[in-house]
Design an enzyme around this catalytic site. Structure first.
Site, PDB file in Angstrom:
ATOM      1  N   GLY A  16       2.197 -15.197 -11.408  1.00  0.00           N
ATOM      2  CA  GLY A  16       1.453 -14.300 -10.516  1.00  0.00           C
ATOM      3  C   GLY A  16       1.955 -12.868 -10.642  1.00  0.00           C
ATOM      4  CG  LEU A 107       7.919 -13.581  -1.772  1.00  0.00           C
ATOM      5  CD1 LEU A 107       7.162 -12.988  -2.933  1.00  0.00           C
ATOM      6  CD2 LEU A 107       8.707 -12.519  -1.068  1.00  0.00           C
ATOM      7  N   GLY A 108       6.091 -13.949   2.446  1.00  0.00           N
ATOM      8  CA  GLY A 108       4.905 -14.024   3.283  1.00  0.00           C
ATOM      9  C   GLY A 108       4.024 -12.826   3.005  1.00  0.00           C
ATOM     10  CB  SER A 109       1.204 -11.626   3.475  1.00  0.00           C
ATOM     11  OG  SER A 109       0.256 -10.614   3.636  1.00  0.00           O
ATOM     12  CB  SER A 110       1.621  -6.839   5.975  1.00  0.00           C
ATOM     13  OG  SER A 110       0.457  -6.768   5.161  1.00  0.00           O
ATOM     14  CE1 TYR A 138      -1.232 -14.154   2.670  1.00  0.00           C
ATOM     15  CE2 TYR A 138      -1.414 -16.175   1.422  1.00  0.00           C
ATOM     16  CZ  TYR A 138      -0.871 -14.919   1.592  1.00  0.00           C
ATOM     17  OH  TYR A 138       0.033 -14.436   0.682  1.00  0.00           O
ATOM     18  CB  THR A 166       3.034  -3.666   2.640  1.00  0.00           C
ATOM     19  OG1 THR A 166       1.842  -3.096   3.198  1.00  0.00           O
ATOM     20  CG2 THR A 166       3.372  -2.940   1.333  1.00  0.00           C
ATOM     21  CG  HIS A 181      -5.401  -8.239  -2.493  1.00  0.00           C
ATOM     22  ND1 HIS A 181      -4.814  -9.201  -3.280  1.00  0.00           N
ATOM     23  CD2 HIS A 181      -5.239  -8.655  -1.209  1.00  0.00           C
ATOM     24  CE1 HIS A 181      -4.296 -10.150  -2.493  1.00  0.00           C
ATOM     25  NE2 HIS A 181      -4.543  -9.840  -1.247  1.00  0.00           N
ATOM     26  CE  LYS A 189     -15.831  -2.691  -5.700  1.00  0.00           C
ATOM     27  NZ  LYS A 189     -16.510  -3.009  -4.409  1.00  0.00           N
ATOM     28  CD1 TRP A 204     -17.480  -4.516  -0.972  1.00  0.00           C
ATOM     29  CD2 TRP A 204     -15.793  -5.930  -0.561  1.00  0.00           C
ATOM     30  NE1 TRP A 204     -17.533  -5.510  -1.920  1.00  0.00           N
ATOM     31  CE2 TRP A 204     -16.521  -6.403  -1.673  1.00  0.00           C
ATOM     32  CE3 TRP A 204     -14.683  -6.672  -0.121  1.00  0.00           C
ATOM     33  CZ2 TRP A 204     -16.161  -7.569  -2.346  1.00  0.00           C
ATOM     34  CZ3 TRP A 204     -14.324  -7.833  -0.773  1.00  0.00           C
ATOM     35  CH2 TRP A 204     -15.068  -8.270  -1.878  1.00  0.00           C
TER      36      TRP A 204
HETATM   37  O1  GFB Z   1      -7.227  -5.636  -0.016  1.00  0.00           O
HETATM   38  P1  GFB Z   1      -8.122  -6.350   0.922  1.00  0.00           P
HETATM   39  O2  GFB Z   1      -9.079  -7.344   0.354  1.00  0.00           O
HETATM   40  O3  GFB Z   1      -7.232  -7.130   1.965  1.00  0.00           O
HETATM   41  O4  GFB Z   1      -8.991  -5.282   1.763  1.00  0.00           O
HETATM   42  P2  GFB Z   1      -6.659  -6.844   3.426  1.00  0.00           P
HETATM   43  C1  GFB Z   1      -8.403  -4.116   2.250  1.00  0.00           C
HETATM   44  C2  GFB Z   1      -9.501  -3.195   2.761  1.00  0.00           C
HETATM   45  O5  GFB Z   1     -10.207  -2.690   1.612  1.00  0.00           O
HETATM   46  C3  GFB Z   1     -10.555  -3.898   3.622  1.00  0.00           C
HETATM   47  C4  GFB Z   1     -11.598  -2.790   1.842  1.00  0.00           C
HETATM   48  O6  GFB Z   1     -10.907  -3.032   4.685  1.00  0.00           O
HETATM   49  C5  GFB Z   1     -11.723  -4.061   2.670  1.00  0.00           C
HETATM   50  O7  GFB Z   1     -12.986  -4.072   3.337  1.00  0.00           O
HETATM   51  N1  GFB Z   1     -12.342  -2.834   0.575  1.00  0.00           N
HETATM   52  C6  GFB Z   1     -13.219  -1.880   0.164  1.00  0.00           C
HETATM   53  C7  GFB Z   1     -12.289  -3.816  -0.349  1.00  0.00           C
HETATM   54  N2  GFB Z   1     -13.768  -2.226  -1.004  1.00  0.00           N
HETATM   55  C8  GFB Z   1     -13.212  -3.436  -1.361  1.00  0.00           C
HETATM   56  C9  GFB Z   1     -13.393  -4.291  -2.472  1.00  0.00           C
HETATM   57  O8  GFB Z   1     -14.198  -4.030  -3.380  1.00  0.00           O
HETATM   58  N3  GFB Z   1     -12.624  -5.443  -2.504  1.00  0.00           N
HETATM   59  C10 GFB Z   1     -11.742  -5.745  -1.505  1.00  0.00           C
HETATM   60  N4  GFB Z   1     -11.010  -6.881  -1.625  1.00  0.00           N
HETATM   61  N5  GFB Z   1     -11.555  -4.955  -0.396  1.00  0.00           N
HETATM   62  C11 GFB Z   1      -5.412  -9.026   2.816  1.00  0.00           C
HETATM   63  C12 GFB Z   1      -5.370 -10.446   3.320  1.00  0.00           C
HETATM   64  O9  GFB Z   1      -6.131  -8.276   3.784  1.00  0.00           O
HETATM   65  O10 GFB Z   1      -4.114  -8.446   2.718  1.00  0.00           O
HETATM   66  C13 GFB Z   1      -4.469 -11.263   2.449  1.00  0.00           C
HETATM   67  O11 GFB Z   1      -6.693 -10.977   3.336  1.00  0.00           O
HETATM   68  C14 GFB Z   1      -3.121 -10.589   2.266  1.00  0.00           C
HETATM   69  O12 GFB Z   1      -4.287 -12.514   3.044  1.00  0.00           O
HETATM   70  C15 GFB Z   1      -3.283  -9.168   1.804  1.00  0.00           C
HETATM   71  O13 GFB Z   1      -2.426 -10.612   3.479  1.00  0.00           O
HETATM   72  C16 GFB Z   1      -1.936  -8.463   1.700  1.00  0.00           C
HETATM   73  O14 GFB Z   1      -5.539  -5.883   3.324  1.00  0.00           O
HETATM   74  O15 GFB Z   1      -7.753  -6.519   4.382  1.00  0.00           O
END
Ligand code: GFB
Length: 314
Positions: A16, A107-110, A138, A166, A181, A189, A204
Protein backbone atom coordinates in the site's frame (compact mmCIF):
# COMPACT_ATOMS: atom_id res chain seq x y z
CA UNK A 1 13.27 3.42 23.90
CA UNK A 2 12.98 0.61 21.28
CA UNK A 3 16.19 -0.22 19.38
CA UNK A 4 15.52 -1.48 15.84
CA UNK A 5 19.10 -2.75 15.40
CA UNK A 6 19.06 -6.42 14.43
CA UNK A 7 15.28 -6.65 14.77
CA UNK A 8 12.90 -8.32 12.27
CA UNK A 9 10.07 -5.88 11.50
CA UNK A 10 6.92 -7.13 9.71
CA UNK A 11 5.24 -4.42 7.65
CA UNK A 12 1.72 -5.79 7.16
CA UNK A 13 0.31 -4.10 4.05
CA UNK A 14 3.73 -3.43 2.51
CA UNK A 15 2.33 -2.85 -0.98
CA UNK A 16 0.00 0.00 0.00
CA UNK A 17 0.97 3.68 -0.13
CA UNK A 18 1.89 3.81 3.58
CA UNK A 19 3.30 0.26 3.64
CA UNK A 20 5.64 0.91 0.71
CA UNK A 21 6.73 4.21 2.27
CA UNK A 22 7.52 2.31 5.49
CA UNK A 23 9.64 -0.25 3.57
CA UNK A 24 11.55 2.66 1.98
CA UNK A 25 12.04 4.36 5.36
CA UNK A 26 13.09 1.18 7.22
CA UNK A 27 15.79 0.53 4.60
CA UNK A 28 17.91 3.12 6.44
CA UNK A 29 17.51 1.30 9.77
CA UNK A 30 19.75 -1.64 10.82
CA UNK A 31 16.77 -3.99 10.88
CA UNK A 32 15.36 -6.74 8.65
CA UNK A 33 12.04 -5.97 6.95
CA UNK A 34 9.59 -8.86 6.65
CA UNK A 35 6.80 -8.68 4.06
CA UNK A 36 4.17 -11.13 2.82
CA UNK A 37 2.07 -10.87 -0.33
CA UNK A 38 -1.66 -11.60 -0.23
CA UNK A 39 -0.99 -14.93 -1.93
CA UNK A 40 1.12 -16.01 1.04
CA UNK A 41 -1.16 -14.92 3.88
CA UNK A 42 -4.75 -13.65 3.79
CA UNK A 43 -4.87 -11.24 6.72
CA UNK A 44 -8.61 -11.88 7.15
CA UNK A 45 -7.86 -15.55 7.94
CA UNK A 46 -7.00 -15.92 11.64
CA UNK A 47 -5.34 -19.35 11.32
CA UNK A 48 -3.20 -18.23 8.37
CA UNK A 49 -2.04 -15.10 10.21
CA UNK A 50 -1.17 -17.05 13.39
CA UNK A 51 0.73 -19.66 11.38
CA UNK A 52 2.68 -16.97 9.47
CA UNK A 53 3.66 -15.03 12.61
CA UNK A 54 4.58 -18.23 14.51
CA UNK A 55 6.80 -19.31 11.60
CA UNK A 56 8.46 -15.94 10.93
CA UNK A 57 8.64 -14.71 14.57
CA UNK A 58 8.95 -10.96 13.89
CA UNK A 59 10.26 -8.83 16.76
CA UNK A 60 8.06 -5.88 15.78
CA UNK A 61 4.92 -5.45 13.65
CA UNK A 62 3.47 -2.39 11.90
CA UNK A 63 -0.18 -2.85 10.90
CA UNK A 64 -0.32 -0.76 7.73
CA UNK A 65 -2.71 -3.22 6.06
CA UNK A 66 -6.31 -2.06 5.79
CA UNK A 67 -9.27 -1.79 3.47
CA UNK A 68 -9.04 1.93 2.64
CA UNK A 69 -10.77 4.37 0.29
CA UNK A 70 -12.15 7.84 -0.16
CA UNK A 71 -15.45 9.27 0.91
CA UNK A 72 -17.57 7.63 -1.83
CA UNK A 73 -16.08 4.15 -1.35
CA UNK A 74 -16.52 4.36 2.43
CA UNK A 75 -20.14 5.45 2.06
CA UNK A 76 -20.90 2.79 -0.55
CA UNK A 77 -19.35 -0.33 1.02
CA UNK A 78 -19.84 -0.18 4.82
CA UNK A 79 -19.62 -3.96 5.32
CA UNK A 80 -16.28 -4.16 3.49
CA UNK A 81 -14.78 -1.28 5.49
CA UNK A 82 -16.04 -2.51 8.86
CA UNK A 83 -15.62 -6.28 8.48
CA UNK A 84 -12.28 -6.43 6.65
CA UNK A 85 -10.56 -3.90 8.89
CA UNK A 86 -11.85 -5.59 12.07
CA UNK A 87 -10.62 -9.00 10.86
CA UNK A 88 -7.18 -7.74 9.77
CA UNK A 89 -6.42 -5.96 13.04
CA UNK A 90 -7.93 -8.61 15.34
CA UNK A 91 -5.95 -11.39 13.65
CA UNK A 92 -2.63 -9.54 13.73
CA UNK A 93 -2.97 -8.33 17.33
CA UNK A 94 -3.85 -11.89 18.44
CA UNK A 95 -1.04 -13.56 16.49
CA UNK A 96 1.47 -10.95 17.68
CA UNK A 97 0.68 -11.61 21.35
CA UNK A 98 0.66 -15.39 20.80
CA UNK A 99 4.17 -15.19 19.32
CA UNK A 100 5.60 -12.73 21.85
CA UNK A 101 6.05 -9.78 19.46
CA UNK A 102 7.78 -7.09 21.55
CA UNK A 103 6.54 -3.93 19.77
CA UNK A 104 3.49 -3.31 17.58
CA UNK A 105 2.32 -0.12 15.88
CA UNK A 106 -1.33 0.05 14.75
CA UNK A 107 -2.40 2.60 12.12
CA UNK A 108 -5.78 4.29 12.27
CA UNK A 109 -7.02 7.48 10.67
CA UNK A 110 -8.22 10.98 11.52
CA UNK A 111 -11.78 9.92 10.71
CA UNK A 112 -12.00 8.27 14.15
CA UNK A 113 -12.88 11.64 15.68
CA UNK A 114 -16.36 13.15 16.10
CA UNK A 115 -17.70 15.00 13.05
CA UNK A 116 -17.81 18.29 14.94
CA UNK A 117 -14.82 17.82 17.25
CA UNK A 118 -13.17 21.03 18.47
CA UNK A 119 -10.33 21.93 16.05
CA UNK A 120 -7.47 21.28 16.07
CA UNK A 121 -8.56 17.82 17.23
CA UNK A 122 -6.76 16.54 20.33
CA UNK A 123 -6.30 12.82 21.00
CA UNK A 124 -8.66 13.01 24.02
CA UNK A 125 -11.57 14.05 21.72
CA UNK A 126 -12.00 10.37 20.81
CA UNK A 127 -15.53 9.03 21.51
CA UNK A 128 -16.83 12.43 22.66
CA UNK A 129 -19.45 12.83 19.92
CA UNK A 130 -21.15 11.33 16.85
CA UNK A 131 -19.01 10.25 13.90
CA UNK A 132 -19.16 11.41 10.27
CA UNK A 133 -21.80 9.11 8.64
CA UNK A 134 -19.89 8.59 5.36
CA UNK A 135 -16.98 6.82 7.10
CA UNK A 136 -18.30 5.76 10.52
CA UNK A 137 -17.84 2.09 9.53
CA UNK A 138 -14.11 2.50 8.91
CA UNK A 139 -13.86 4.77 11.95
CA UNK A 140 -15.43 2.18 14.29
CA UNK A 141 -13.05 -0.50 13.01
CA UNK A 142 -10.06 1.79 13.63
CA UNK A 143 -11.32 2.80 17.09
CA UNK A 144 -11.62 -0.93 17.88
CA UNK A 145 -7.97 -1.29 16.84
CA UNK A 146 -6.90 1.46 19.24
CA UNK A 147 -8.86 -0.29 21.99
CA UNK A 148 -7.28 -3.67 21.15
CA UNK A 149 -3.84 -2.16 21.62
CA UNK A 150 -4.87 -0.61 24.94
CA UNK A 151 -6.43 -3.92 26.07
CA UNK A 152 -3.18 -5.79 25.31
CA UNK A 153 -1.20 -3.22 27.29
CA UNK A 154 -3.64 -3.40 30.22
CA UNK A 155 -4.06 -7.20 30.36
CA UNK A 156 -0.63 -8.42 29.23
CA UNK A 157 1.71 -5.41 29.42
CA UNK A 158 2.30 -5.65 25.64
CA UNK A 159 4.08 -2.57 24.22
CA UNK A 160 1.51 -2.04 21.46
CA UNK A 161 0.95 1.57 20.32
CA UNK A 162 -1.40 3.36 17.88
CA UNK A 163 -0.91 6.27 15.49
CA UNK A 164 -3.66 8.25 13.74
CA UNK A 165 -2.40 9.71 10.45
CA UNK A 166 -4.23 12.58 8.75
CA UNK A 167 -5.17 12.47 5.03
CA UNK A 168 -2.16 11.10 3.18
CA UNK A 169 -0.95 11.34 -0.43
CA UNK A 170 2.13 10.46 -2.47
CA UNK A 171 3.75 7.68 -4.51
CA UNK A 172 1.78 4.44 -4.57
CA UNK A 173 -1.56 6.19 -4.11
CA UNK A 174 -4.80 4.82 -5.56
CA UNK A 175 -5.86 6.79 -8.67
CA UNK A 176 -9.14 4.93 -9.33
CA UNK A 177 -11.72 7.73 -9.39
CA UNK A 178 -14.42 5.63 -7.69
CA UNK A 179 -12.36 4.50 -4.70
CA UNK A 180 -9.59 7.07 -4.32
CA UNK A 181 -9.07 9.97 -1.93
CA UNK A 182 -9.27 13.56 -3.10
CA UNK A 183 -5.60 14.26 -3.95
CA UNK A 184 -5.07 11.41 -6.46
CA UNK A 185 -8.58 11.99 -7.85
CA UNK A 186 -7.94 15.66 -8.61
CA UNK A 187 -4.45 14.92 -9.96
CA UNK A 188 -5.93 12.39 -12.38
CA UNK A 189 -8.89 14.60 -13.35
CA UNK A 190 -6.66 17.64 -13.92
CA UNK A 191 -4.27 15.56 -16.01
CA UNK A 192 -7.07 14.07 -18.12
CA UNK A 193 -8.70 17.49 -18.58
CA UNK A 194 -5.38 19.01 -19.67
CA UNK A 195 -4.48 16.23 -22.09
CA UNK A 196 -8.00 16.03 -23.57
CA UNK A 197 -8.38 19.80 -23.87
CA UNK A 198 -11.47 19.77 -21.64
CA UNK A 199 -12.65 23.18 -20.43
CA UNK A 200 -13.85 22.02 -16.99
CA UNK A 201 -12.66 19.97 -14.04
CA UNK A 202 -15.33 18.48 -11.75
CA UNK A 203 -14.81 18.69 -7.97
CA UNK A 204 -17.14 16.73 -5.66
CA UNK A 205 -19.16 18.76 -3.19
CA UNK A 206 -18.89 22.46 -2.40
CA UNK A 207 -15.10 22.61 -2.12
CA UNK A 208 -15.48 24.33 1.25
CA UNK A 209 -14.46 21.42 3.54
CA UNK A 210 -10.94 21.76 4.89
CA UNK A 211 -8.41 18.91 4.97
CA UNK A 212 -4.91 18.43 6.33
CA UNK A 213 -2.52 16.56 4.02
CA UNK A 214 0.72 14.78 4.92
CA UNK A 215 3.07 13.15 2.38
CA UNK A 216 3.31 9.37 2.87
CA UNK A 217 7.11 9.56 3.27
CA UNK A 218 6.72 12.07 6.12
CA UNK A 219 4.09 9.77 7.61
CA UNK A 220 6.43 6.76 7.41
CA UNK A 221 9.20 8.78 9.07
CA UNK A 222 6.84 9.76 11.91
CA UNK A 223 5.72 6.13 12.34
CA UNK A 224 9.31 4.85 12.63
CA UNK A 225 10.03 7.72 15.06
CA UNK A 226 7.08 6.58 17.23
CA UNK A 227 8.06 2.90 16.96
CA UNK A 228 11.49 3.81 18.39
CA UNK A 229 10.49 6.52 20.87
CA UNK A 230 6.89 6.09 22.06
CA UNK A 231 5.45 3.57 24.47
CA UNK A 232 2.15 4.91 25.79
CA UNK A 233 -1.46 3.90 26.30
CA UNK A 234 -3.01 6.75 24.27
CA UNK A 235 -2.81 6.95 20.46
CA UNK A 236 -0.77 9.73 18.79
CA UNK A 237 -1.99 12.03 15.97
CA UNK A 238 0.33 12.15 12.94
CA UNK A 239 -0.09 15.25 10.77
CA UNK A 240 1.49 18.53 9.68
CA UNK A 241 -0.72 20.91 11.68
CA UNK A 242 -2.01 22.90 8.65
CA UNK A 243 -5.12 22.53 6.48
CA UNK A 244 -6.69 24.16 3.42
CA UNK A 245 -10.03 24.08 1.61
CA UNK A 246 -10.66 21.47 -1.07
CA UNK A 247 -11.07 24.35 -3.55
CA UNK A 248 -7.63 25.79 -2.68
CA UNK A 249 -6.15 22.28 -2.91
CA UNK A 250 -7.74 21.87 -6.34
CA UNK A 251 -6.34 25.21 -7.51
CA UNK A 252 -2.87 24.15 -6.26
CA UNK A 253 -3.09 20.81 -8.11
CA UNK A 254 -4.24 22.56 -11.30
CA UNK A 255 -1.12 24.78 -11.08
CA UNK A 256 1.10 21.73 -10.57
CA UNK A 257 -0.51 19.77 -13.44
CA UNK A 258 -0.85 22.78 -15.74
CA UNK A 259 -4.63 22.72 -16.20
CA UNK A 260 -6.06 26.22 -16.68
CA UNK A 261 -9.76 25.47 -17.27
CA UNK A 262 -12.72 26.04 -15.00
CA UNK A 263 -13.38 24.22 -11.71
CA UNK A 264 -17.06 23.15 -11.44
CA UNK A 265 -18.82 21.46 -8.51
CA UNK A 266 -20.81 18.20 -8.49
CA UNK A 267 -23.13 18.91 -5.57
CA UNK A 268 -24.62 15.41 -5.79
CA UNK A 269 -21.45 14.15 -4.05
CA UNK A 270 -20.96 14.46 -0.27
CA UNK A 271 -18.72 17.00 1.45
CA UNK A 272 -18.20 14.72 4.47
CA UNK A 273 -16.60 16.13 7.61
CA UNK A 274 -16.40 19.94 7.36
CA UNK A 275 -12.90 19.96 8.90
CA UNK A 276 -10.56 17.46 10.58
CA UNK A 277 -7.35 19.32 11.41
CA UNK A 278 -5.62 17.34 14.12
CA UNK A 279 -3.54 18.71 16.96
CA UNK A 280 0.05 17.57 16.50
CA UNK A 281 1.23 19.02 19.82
CA UNK A 282 1.88 15.55 21.26
CA UNK A 283 3.98 14.35 18.30
CA UNK A 284 5.80 17.66 17.80
CA UNK A 285 6.37 17.80 21.54
CA UNK A 286 8.46 14.62 21.16
CA UNK A 287 10.65 16.40 18.60
CA UNK A 288 9.36 15.14 15.24
CA UNK A 289 8.68 17.47 12.29
CA UNK A 290 7.44 16.91 8.71
CA UNK A 291 9.81 17.88 5.88
CA UNK A 292 7.78 17.80 2.63
CA UNK A 293 5.86 20.99 1.72
CA UNK A 294 2.43 20.36 0.15
CA UNK A 295 3.00 21.92 -3.31
CA UNK A 296 6.34 20.14 -3.73
CA UNK A 297 4.79 16.91 -2.51
CA UNK A 298 1.93 17.24 -5.00
CA UNK A 299 4.43 17.77 -7.83
CA UNK A 300 6.18 14.54 -6.82
CA UNK A 301 2.85 12.71 -6.66
CA UNK A 302 1.99 13.96 -10.16
CA UNK A 303 5.40 12.74 -11.43
CA UNK A 304 4.70 9.31 -9.92
CA UNK A 305 1.27 9.27 -11.57
CA UNK A 306 2.82 10.14 -14.96
CA UNK A 307 5.33 7.32 -14.61
CA UNK A 308 2.87 4.71 -13.40
CA UNK A 309 -0.64 5.58 -14.49
CA UNK A 310 -0.83 8.12 -17.27
CA UNK A 311 -1.15 5.29 -19.80
CA UNK A 312 -4.31 4.06 -18.03
CA UNK A 313 -5.69 7.58 -17.89
CA UNK A 314 -5.00 8.42 -21.51
O1 GFB B 1 -10.29 12.44 0.37
P1 GFB B 1 -11.73 12.16 0.57
O2 GFB B 1 -12.37 11.15 -0.31
O3 GFB B 1 -11.93 11.66 2.05
O4 GFB B 1 -12.57 13.53 0.42
P2 GFB B 1 -12.32 12.34 3.45
C1 GFB B 1 -12.09 14.72 0.97
C2 GFB B 1 -12.95 15.87 0.45
O5 GFB B 1 -12.62 16.05 -0.94
C3 GFB B 1 -14.45 15.59 0.49
C4 GFB B 1 -13.82 16.18 -1.68
O6 GFB B 1 -15.11 16.78 0.88
C5 GFB B 1 -14.78 15.26 -0.95
O7 GFB B 1 -16.12 15.60 -1.30
N1 GFB B 1 -13.61 15.81 -3.09
C6 GFB B 1 -13.73 16.68 -4.13
C7 GFB B 1 -13.29 14.59 -3.56
N2 GFB B 1 -13.52 16.04 -5.29
C8 GFB B 1 -13.24 14.72 -4.97
C9 GFB B 1 -12.95 13.58 -5.75
O8 GFB B 1 -12.91 13.63 -6.99
N3 GFB B 1 -12.70 12.41 -5.07
C10 GFB B 1 -12.74 12.35 -3.71
N4 GFB B 1 -12.46 11.16 -3.11
N5 GFB B 1 -13.05 13.42 -2.91
C11 GFB B 1 -11.66 9.95 4.21
C12 GFB B 1 -12.35 8.77 4.84
O9 GFB B 1 -12.56 11.04 4.30
O10 GFB B 1 -10.47 10.33 4.90
C13 GFB B 1 -11.39 7.63 4.95
O11 GFB B 1 -13.49 8.42 4.06
C14 GFB B 1 -10.09 8.06 5.60
O12 GFB B 1 -11.98 6.62 5.71
C15 GFB B 1 -9.51 9.27 4.92
O13 GFB B 1 -10.32 8.35 6.95
C16 GFB B 1 -8.25 9.75 5.62
O14 GFB B 1 -11.15 13.09 3.96
O15 GFB B 1 -13.61 13.06 3.36
Amino acid sequence: MYDLTGKKVWVAGHRGMVGSALVRRLASEACTVLTADRGRVDLRDAAAVSAFVAAEKPDAVIIAAAKVGGILANDSYPVDFLYQNLMIEANIFHAAHESGVGKLLFLGSSCIYPKFAEQPIREDSLLTGPLEPTNEWYAIAKIAGIKLGQAHRKQYGDDYISAMPTNLYGPGDNFNLNSSHVVPAIIRKAHEAKTSGARELVVWGTGTPRREFLHCDDCADALVFLLKNYSGYEHVNVGCGEDLTILDLTRMICRVVGFEGEIVHDLSKPDGTPRKLMSVDKLFGMGWRPRIELEAGLAGAYDWFLTHHAADAA
